[in-house]
Write an enzyme that holds these catalytic residues in place. Sequence first.
Site, PDB file in Angstrom:
ATOM      1  CG  HIS A 299     -28.570   3.936  26.084  1.00  0.00           C
ATOM      2  ND1 HIS A 299     -29.458   3.869  27.134  1.00  0.00           N
ATOM      3  CD2 HIS A 299     -27.376   3.507  26.558  1.00  0.00           C
ATOM      4  CE1 HIS A 299     -28.823   3.408  28.197  1.00  0.00           C
ATOM      5  NE2 HIS A 299     -27.561   3.192  27.879  1.00  0.00           N
ATOM      6  CD  GLN A 320     -21.541   4.872  19.920  1.00  0.00           C
ATOM      7  OE1 GLN A 320     -21.510   4.945  18.700  1.00  0.00           O
ATOM      8  NE2 GLN A 320     -22.482   5.453  20.651  1.00  0.00           N
ATOM      9  CB  VAL A 352     -29.592  -0.295  23.897  1.00  0.00           C
ATOM     10  CG1 VAL A 352     -28.470  -0.312  24.937  1.00  0.00           C
ATOM     11  CG2 VAL A 352     -30.184   1.107  23.790  1.00  0.00           C
TER      12      VAL A 352
HETATM   13  N1  LIG Z   1     -27.228   2.489  21.299  1.00  0.00           N
HETATM   14  C1  LIG Z   1     -26.348   1.911  22.156  1.00  0.00           C
HETATM   15  O1  LIG Z   1     -26.305   0.700  22.277  1.00  0.00           O
HETATM   16  N2  LIG Z   1     -25.550   2.731  22.863  1.00  0.00           N
HETATM   17  C2  LIG Z   1     -24.772   2.270  23.942  1.00  0.00           C
HETATM   18  N3  LIG Z   1     -24.097   1.034  23.824  1.00  0.00           N
HETATM   19  C3  LIG Z   1     -22.932   1.132  24.481  1.00  0.00           C
HETATM   20  O2  LIG Z   1     -22.149   0.190  24.720  1.00  0.00           O
HETATM   21  N4  LIG Z   1     -22.721   2.427  24.859  1.00  0.00           N
HETATM   22  C4  LIG Z   1     -23.763   3.193  24.439  1.00  0.00           C
HETATM   23  O3  LIG Z   1     -23.902   4.403  24.542  1.00  0.00           O
END
Ligand SMILES: NC(=O)N[C@H]1NC(=O)NC1=O
Length: 410
Positions: A299, A320, A352
């Site tokens: 992620h 985001q 995350v």
């Molecule tokens: N770092 C992280 O939480 N990334 C994730 N969260 C989200 O909702 N989409 C992502 O890519």
Amino acid sequence: MITMADVNQMDFEQFIERFGNVVEHCPLAAGAIWASRPFSDVNDIHECVSTFLDSLPYHGERSTSCVSTFLDSLPYHGERSTSCVSTFLDSLPYHGERSTPCVSTFLDSLPYHGERSTSCVSTFLDSLPYHGERSTSCVSTFLDSLPYHGERSTSCVSTFLDSLPYHGERSTSCVSTFLDSLPYHGERITSCVSTFLDSLPYHGERSTSCVSTFLDSLPYHGERSTSCVSTFLDSLPTRITSCVSTFLDSLPYHGERSTSCVSTFLDSLPYHGERSTSCVSTFLDSLPYHGRQAVLRVHPDLAGRVAQQGTLTSESAGEQRSAGLTELTEEERQQLTDQNQRYKAKFGFPFVVCARQNKKAAILSGLEERLRNDEDDELRTGLEEVKKITYLRLVDIVGPAEGRPETAED
Ligand SMILES: NC(=O)N[C@H]1NC(=O)NC1=O
């Protein structure tokens, strides 16, 4: 949006193409669930993905490595370390038939080098007598030889057996049959290890409390066991001390001595309180967790480098954006960058969170709070967040299930 009928007709490539990113950068997850078609609705798909995520092992190569690390760490001096381990095993009560012969067969069968320990665990299992039902009888003999204190020590033996690595073909069925028959006690490792130690024959003051104190005193990670192992040994009555210390003394000494291998061994014990009695769940729950770390690691940081370069997946970019992370002030961006760095330095994987269920202020304060957790908590929490992200991505593709809102509320 596509219908469930469309989904169920997709071939593998089409499925990967469409679902390959419901777990970020993890077409493997889509590949793993394709075989579970036909799906009834989005919840059904989500459950399959979650089951897959929960089953991920800790290291790519799975849990064999902890047992191997432990076994590989035993010193070799021609005769190797079997004798001290046998000394320990020999201290178990004896009733004529006893179980040492099959355990010794296992120890004796340990080959010497790199290739070793997975095969010797299998050799051990394979060496158990086979009578249709296979190993239950000799394992029972072993269990029967342990002193009985009402609940007996079955749970600790199952914890131990649960921690053995799994190799598809192996002797899982008989071990599972055996394990399935064992009672389960939520309180798990410390109590069952002490139950086990408590079950060793004793005369006099015995070591219950000091063993528990030892186990309770184990800090969670790498730094761990040196001092508490000594405390443990120092606190033991002479009888047990001599065989346990013979065993521990046989571990290689490299400055720090045996801490890492003892902790590796302890770490390899399964760790899910909620474990289920079914053999598949028992197996899954006993897996260690590097694979879960990998899922978190793929992620991208929230508002991090990948976001700034504009190379996020469209899914992540949308998530985001919805949390307001594309509209951070310079001060907020700096705070998030700093927190993300501290989080990664502490846990080794990125923070995350399901961005669609949060706004930037909640993310900033939540991150600060989660920094106080330990790695186990964060691995679990991060994976639960991945499941929420995944659920919402699935709903985007196939719509919500009937009577269910478009949120990832539990
Ligand atoms: N770092 C992280 O939480 N990334 C994730 N969260 C989200 O909702 N989409 C992502 O890519």
